[in-house]
Write an enzyme that holds these catalytic residues in place. Sequence first.
Site, mmCIF file in Angstrom:
data_model
loop_
_atom_site.group_PDB
_atom_site.id
_atom_site.type_symbol
_atom_site.label_atom_id
_atom_site.label_comp_id
_atom_site.label_asym_id
_atom_site.label_seq_id
_atom_site.Cartn_x
_atom_site.Cartn_y
_atom_site.Cartn_z
ATOM 1 N N HIS A 288 27.512 5.275 -32.327
ATOM 2 C CA HIS A 288 26.241 5.241 -32.300
ATOM 3 C C HIS A 288 25.565 6.497 -33.109
ATOM 4 O O HIS A 288 25.970 7.363 -33.442
ATOM 5 C CB HIS A 288 25.746 5.405 -30.645
ATOM 6 N N ASP A 300 27.818 14.205 -31.603
ATOM 7 C CA ASP A 300 27.524 12.992 -30.545
ATOM 8 C C ASP A 300 26.285 12.203 -31.184
ATOM 9 O O ASP A 300 25.147 12.654 -30.836
ATOM 10 C CB ASP A 300 27.260 13.755 -29.259
ATOM 11 N N GLU A 334 22.105 4.425 -27.810
ATOM 12 C CA GLU A 334 23.397 4.863 -26.871
ATOM 13 C C GLU A 334 22.906 5.819 -25.811
ATOM 14 O O GLU A 334 23.162 5.609 -24.625
ATOM 15 C CB GLU A 334 24.524 5.169 -27.532
ATOM 16 N N GLU A 335 22.150 6.969 -26.111
ATOM 17 C CA GLU A 335 21.915 7.900 -25.217
ATOM 18 C C GLU A 335 20.708 7.450 -24.055
ATOM 19 O O GLU A 335 20.641 8.344 -23.063
ATOM 20 C CB GLU A 335 21.354 9.046 -26.058
ATOM 21 N N ASP A 362 33.412 7.837 -29.136
ATOM 22 C CA ASP A 362 32.186 8.940 -28.730
ATOM 23 C C ASP A 362 32.706 9.815 -27.757
ATOM 24 O O ASP A 362 32.216 10.147 -26.840
ATOM 25 C CB ASP A 362 31.285 8.001 -28.233
#
Length: 424
Positions: A288, A300, A334-335, A362
């Site tokens: 992502h 991340d 995504e988060e 991830d």
Amino acid sequence: MKYVFLIFFINLLPQYAGKSLRRDDSYLKTFEDIKNEIAGYTDIAKAIIDLAVHGKAQNRSYERLAVFADTVGPRLSGSKNLDAAIKYMFSALQEDGLENVHLEPVKVPHWERGEEFAMMLEPRNHSIAILGLGSSVATPPEGITAEVIVVASFDELRKRAQEAKGKIVVYNEPFINYGKTVRYRSQGAVEAAKVGAVASLIRSIASFSIHSPHTGWQNYQPDVPRIPTACISVEDAEMMSRMSFRGTKIVVHLKMGAKTYPDSPSFNTVAEIVGSKYPEQIVLVSGHLDSWDVGQGAMDDGGGAFISWEALSLIKDLGLRPKRTLRLVLWTAEEQGGIGAEQYYQLHKENISNFDIVMESDEGTFKPSGLGFTGNAKARDIVKEIMTLLQPINVTEVYDGADGTDIDYWMRDGVPEGRRVNED
């Protein structure tokens, strides 16, 4: 590294869907055919290893990521930086010579943390490091000043519900592992609000700390009042727990200026190497692009996104053409709970039978040890054989389970999943 090989060899293998894989002579014969074919790619595996580890692609994904992170910075959902990151990657993938580079529109949450401040007033003045949790509401402009109640679990909170009314709940939950402990971050505000608390502060979901709170997404419920919520450092959570255990009254002043705006337009970024024999069949690799706003998002999940891109680059550079289409998807939002991935799934699920495997990186870009895999026993046996080709770099393990926010939608529908696993 193992990511590249697995997707490549799954792409090259012919279709076995129509053959019996029973555990009898026909299974053994058919599986032996598969093993022999996999072994036939030993030279190609060596070529990929040589290019990635010793050749012109050595450190390439790291250098690409460094330029990207330095240029764009943090990439919060709904932000201008995320828009810039998507435009950057769209151009980069085109310049890399990949095929069918395009953007697929998505609506994503737009939340900004604003000013944040927390101060212990009793038993002494102490500045508390906080990071508001994603989607948190703000405090009133003047902030909230209230006594603190410290609990170690949801069960303790419920048992002490009468004490919690009108107070700030501080969760000092013990860290077990991320999967088991993160529920305090995602549900902490809701559970505190149910017992009448005015705010919640959650011990960061981390195994250790250097006085550094960790942010993340949290969820409200429609029928529960929304209260401000933030993470605090492990050290401050432990300190307040000790004070509370001794019977010391704790008073905290909390001020948060978070704002939630209407959903914003965004995009999943897609590129391919089209399959030579079964172009309609998809092997999907992903990471992502979005990140939180308090760091560069290099780990991340910039690293996972660029590992996935590198997989296609290596295959292209060697002039290889897989039998199935290799599709790269760089997810957005995504988060915030896999928003981009969910909308992608909804758009493409009618063709789900064409997705042979979906993969995600991830979990950090440390030294890999193998692959986490979710699929049936027949598929696992094939994956184990493929992984033997990675013996030269000692990345051969196949672990149970490959859950991930961006690929879970496919897993629930029975599509095999793979996820990079790092050494502890």
